[in-house]
Design an enzyme around this catalytic site. Structure first.
Site, PDB file in Angstrom:
ATOM      1  N   TYR A  74     -11.590  10.069 -18.869  1.00  0.00           N
ATOM      2  CA  TYR A  74     -10.509  10.473 -17.968  1.00  0.00           C
ATOM      3  C   TYR A  74     -11.080  11.141 -16.722  1.00  0.00           C
ATOM      4  CZ  TYR A  74      -6.042  12.067 -16.276  1.00  0.00           C
ATOM      5  OH  TYR A  74      -4.922  12.244 -15.501  1.00  0.00           O
ATOM      6  N   PHE A 115       0.142  -3.840  10.632  1.00  0.00           N
ATOM      7  CA  PHE A 115       0.083  -4.513   9.342  1.00  0.00           C
ATOM      8  C   PHE A 115       1.285  -4.031   8.541  1.00  0.00           C
ATOM      9  CE2 PHE A 115      -1.132  -5.307   4.949  1.00  0.00           C
ATOM     10  CZ  PHE A 115      -1.351  -6.672   5.043  1.00  0.00           C
ATOM     11  N   THR A 116       1.872  -4.943   7.747  1.00  0.00           N
ATOM     12  CA  THR A 116       3.145  -4.685   7.074  1.00  0.00           C
ATOM     13  C   THR A 116       3.157  -3.359   6.306  1.00  0.00           C
ATOM     14  OG1 THR A 116       2.304  -6.053   5.285  1.00  0.00           O
ATOM     15  CG2 THR A 116       3.768  -7.114   6.857  1.00  0.00           C
ATOM     16  N   ASP A 145      -8.473   0.907   9.526  1.00  0.00           N
ATOM     17  CA  ASP A 145      -8.154   0.109   8.350  1.00  0.00           C
ATOM     18  C   ASP A 145      -9.350  -0.830   8.180  1.00  0.00           C
ATOM     19  OD1 ASP A 145      -7.341  -1.846   6.558  1.00  0.00           O
ATOM     20  OD2 ASP A 145      -5.265  -1.833   7.248  1.00  0.00           O
ATOM     21  N   LYS A 171      -9.966  -7.185  -0.802  1.00  0.00           N
ATOM     22  CA  LYS A 171     -10.429  -8.149   0.205  1.00  0.00           C
ATOM     23  C   LYS A 171     -11.965  -8.144   0.247  1.00  0.00           C
ATOM     24  CE  LYS A 171      -5.943  -7.702   0.980  1.00  0.00           C
ATOM     25  NZ  LYS A 171      -5.364  -6.826   1.942  1.00  0.00           N
ATOM     26  N   ARG A 213       4.064 -15.573   8.305  1.00  0.00           N
ATOM     27  CA  ARG A 213       3.780 -14.376   9.083  1.00  0.00           C
ATOM     28  C   ARG A 213       4.540 -14.533  10.396  1.00  0.00           C
ATOM     29  NH1 ARG A 213       3.266 -10.801   5.693  1.00  0.00           N
ATOM     30  NH2 ARG A 213       1.266 -10.147   4.911  1.00  0.00           N
ATOM     31  N   PHE A 255       9.786  -9.802   3.231  1.00  0.00           N
ATOM     32  CA  PHE A 255       9.151 -11.113   3.055  1.00  0.00           C
ATOM     33  C   PHE A 255       8.743 -11.379   1.612  1.00  0.00           C
ATOM     34  CE2 PHE A 255       4.834  -9.410   2.797  1.00  0.00           C
ATOM     35  CZ  PHE A 255       4.983  -8.184   3.426  1.00  0.00           C
TER      36      PHE A 255
HETATM   37  C1  LIG Z   1      -4.072  -6.071   2.145  1.00  0.00           C
HETATM   38  C2  LIG Z   1      -4.122  -5.135   3.264  1.00  0.00           C
HETATM   39  C3  LIG Z   1      -3.588  -3.843   3.169  1.00  0.00           C
HETATM   40  C4  LIG Z   1      -2.843  -3.361   1.925  1.00  0.00           C
HETATM   41  O1  LIG Z   1      -3.647  -3.303   0.824  1.00  0.00           O
HETATM   42  P1  LIG Z   1      -3.118  -3.603  -0.673  1.00  0.00           P
HETATM   43  O2  LIG Z   1      -4.359  -3.500  -1.496  1.00  0.00           O
HETATM   44  O3  LIG Z   1      -2.482  -4.943  -0.681  1.00  0.00           O
HETATM   45  O4  LIG Z   1      -2.144  -2.514  -1.003  1.00  0.00           O
HETATM   46  C5  LIG Z   1      -3.713  -3.021   4.268  1.00  0.00           C
HETATM   47  N1  LIG Z   1      -4.296  -3.424   5.407  1.00  0.00           N
HETATM   48  C6  LIG Z   1      -4.828  -4.649   5.544  1.00  0.00           C
HETATM   49  C7  LIG Z   1      -5.473  -5.063   6.824  1.00  0.00           C
HETATM   50  C8  LIG Z   1      -4.742  -5.556   4.487  1.00  0.00           C
HETATM   51  O5  LIG Z   1      -5.244  -6.793   4.645  1.00  0.00           O
END
Ligand SMILES: *Cc1c(COP(=O)(O)O)cnc(C)c1O
Length: 462
Positions: free
Chosen positions: A77, A129-130, A220, A263, A387, A454
């Site tokens: 933990y 970004f969303t 980011d 990613k 998109r 979406f």
């Molecule tokens: C995918 C992504 C996010 C969000 O991350 P999640 O792991 O899906 O929560 C944020 N910013 C960018 C540029 C992304 O590609």
């Protein structure tokens, strides 16, 4: 006469060890599946998909080195050894002394938005970004797009279409005052603009502007390795630097980063926040306990953190990242040979069809990108994502649809998953939909969720 060799190809620096069968379906079957999914590719069952290019998020193939690491998961933990392995590699590759793990990227966005934003603040960024914007707005902030105009022109071949326009930024600072701007939210590359990178020169300019005005600069860094590759390819002075050197140099200009490990890090789940700011770190370490889990696991299993730690070591390998981006270039160039309208230059993680030019007879409110995505699925079983106007959501104040300039369909390549023959099948399907495009009718929205619509919106055919 025999053909002469004019250039030599690259190939992937790995081979296949395990295979996962995929289902082949008929057109009738797919039409029924599409209808049941409300014509939203997010609502299709993965089993009904042949080649899944919906996203590269968490869909990566892990290496044997990563899988072996998973067996070394320390599921304590508190104080798991894998947490420390991950921390070491974050220090080594990203250069930040402090880090907090989270279950994915948006959880890190949640923490940083809550820590830095006060209601009434403004957060400038390059496009949006969303999930990033959603968290900034839930924290009471207003996102302001300060990307260069070229980003909104699909045919403009500017090499760094992710760059910030310093004049737009300065205009905002003059309008609302630097005190109302807690940080600049940079993404590199910019997903929504077509995977377009930011130049090191722009990052350096931004850093000095931010310092001068007492504004923080956050990145980011979810796809920062792809950005580093483009800097190496396109920016003078970086040709001879390694991807790892460029990544670290990029990060050196920021107060901190948030990352979706799903990613660049070549894993299926994970995220983190890293910073050189001790105060932000302490706040994040406090909050993560409330929302994610203890600060040494942040919603992840020990084995997940080990896979991330090992993914970091693999992600900056030049031959790997070249093969990843090379595969996307191959795909984009094939489409261009057939005059299919795509966003140029070809981006770092996906090829984006320009639905406005592909289906010029559809109005934006007939959801051209949403329509095109589902048409390709019905044609071949290849899944892509919208998109455009659906992703852009509604205006927070007026409740009207946001009408984005770009109306795109994203075909995203998972890392180390598909072969060149899969790419060929995909581009052939897009070409065949293009040849029949005049007969395609649009969609109307029949169900709309409140947040990030979406993902779950449903449609009917017109
Ligand atoms: C995918 C992504 C996010 C969000 O991350 P999640 O792991 O899906 O929560 C944020 N910013 C960018 C540029 C992304 O590609």
């Amino acid at each position: 006469m025999a053909k002469k060799l004019t250039c030599k190809s690259w190939a992937e620096p790995f081979k296949v060890k395990v295979v996962e069968p995929i289902k082949m379906t008929t057109k009738t079957y797919r039409e029924k599946a599409a209808k049941e999914a409300g014509y939203n590719t997010f609502l299709l069952k993965s089993e009904d998909v042949y080649i899944d290019l919906l996203t590269d998020s968490g869909t990566n193939a892990m290496s044997d080195y990563q899988w072996a690491g998973m067996m070394l998961g320390d599921e304590a933990y508190a104080g798991s050894r894998n947490f420390y392995n991950l921390w070491d590699n974050i220090k080594k590759y990203y250069g930040f002394p402090y880090f907090v793990p989270t279950h994915q990227g948006r959880a890190a966005e949640h923490l940083i938005s809550k820590i830095l934003i006060k209601p009434g603040d403004y957060i400038p960024g390059n496009m949006y970004f969303t999930t990033t914007r959603q968290h900034q707005e839930l924290a009471g902030g207003t996102f302001v797009d300060v990307i260069i105009d070229e980003a909104n022109e699909p045919q403009n071949t500017h090499p760094f279409k992710g760059n910030v326009d310093l004049n737009k930024l300065d205009k905002l600072v003059k309008e609302v005052g630097a005190k109302k701007i807690p940080y600049i939210s940079l993404a590199a590359p910019v997903n929504m603009a077509g995977g377009q990178p930011v130049s090191m020169a722009n990052i350096i300019e931004l850093e000095s502007y931010a310092k001068k005005h007492g504004i923080k600069l956050w990145l980011d860094a979810t796809r920062a390795v792809e950005n580093a590759y483009f800097i190496k390819q396109r920016e003078k002075g970086y040709e001879d630097k390694t991807i790892a050197q460029i990544l670290k140099e990029m990060c050196s200009h920021f107060d901190g980063i948030w990352v979706s490990a799903k990613k660049d890090l070549l894993v299926n789940i994970g995220g983190f926040l890293a910073t050189r700011n001790k105060h932000v770190y302490e706040e994040a370490r406090n909050m993560v306990v409330v929302y994610e889990g203890l600060h040494t696991y942040g919603g992840l299993a020990g084995r997940d953190m080990e896979a991330m730690a090992r993914g970091i070591e693999e992600m900056t390998n030049y031959d790997y990242i070249r093969s990843r981006i090379g595969q996307i270039e191959y795909f984009g160039k094939k489409l261009m040979e057939y005059n299919i309208p795509i966003v140029q230059p070809i981006g770092g993680h996906a090829v984006f069809l320009d639905a406005k030019r592909f289906l010029p007879h559809l109005k934006q409110i007939e959801f051209p990108a949403q329509t095109l995505a589902i048409e390709v699925y019905m044609d071949s079983g290849v899944r892509a994502m919208e998109r455009g106007i659906v992703s852009a959501g509604r205006n927070k104040v007026t409740g009207e649809h946001n009408y984005p300039k770009l109306e795109l369909v994203r075909f995203t390549l998972p890392r180390r998953v598909y072969t060149q023959a899969h790419i060929d099948v995909t581009f052939e399907s897009i070409v065949s939909v293009y040849e029949n495009r005049k007969k395609i009718k649009g969609l109307k929205m029949v169900y709309e969720p409140k947040y990030l619509r979406f993902f779950q919106a449903r449609f009917d055919r017109l």
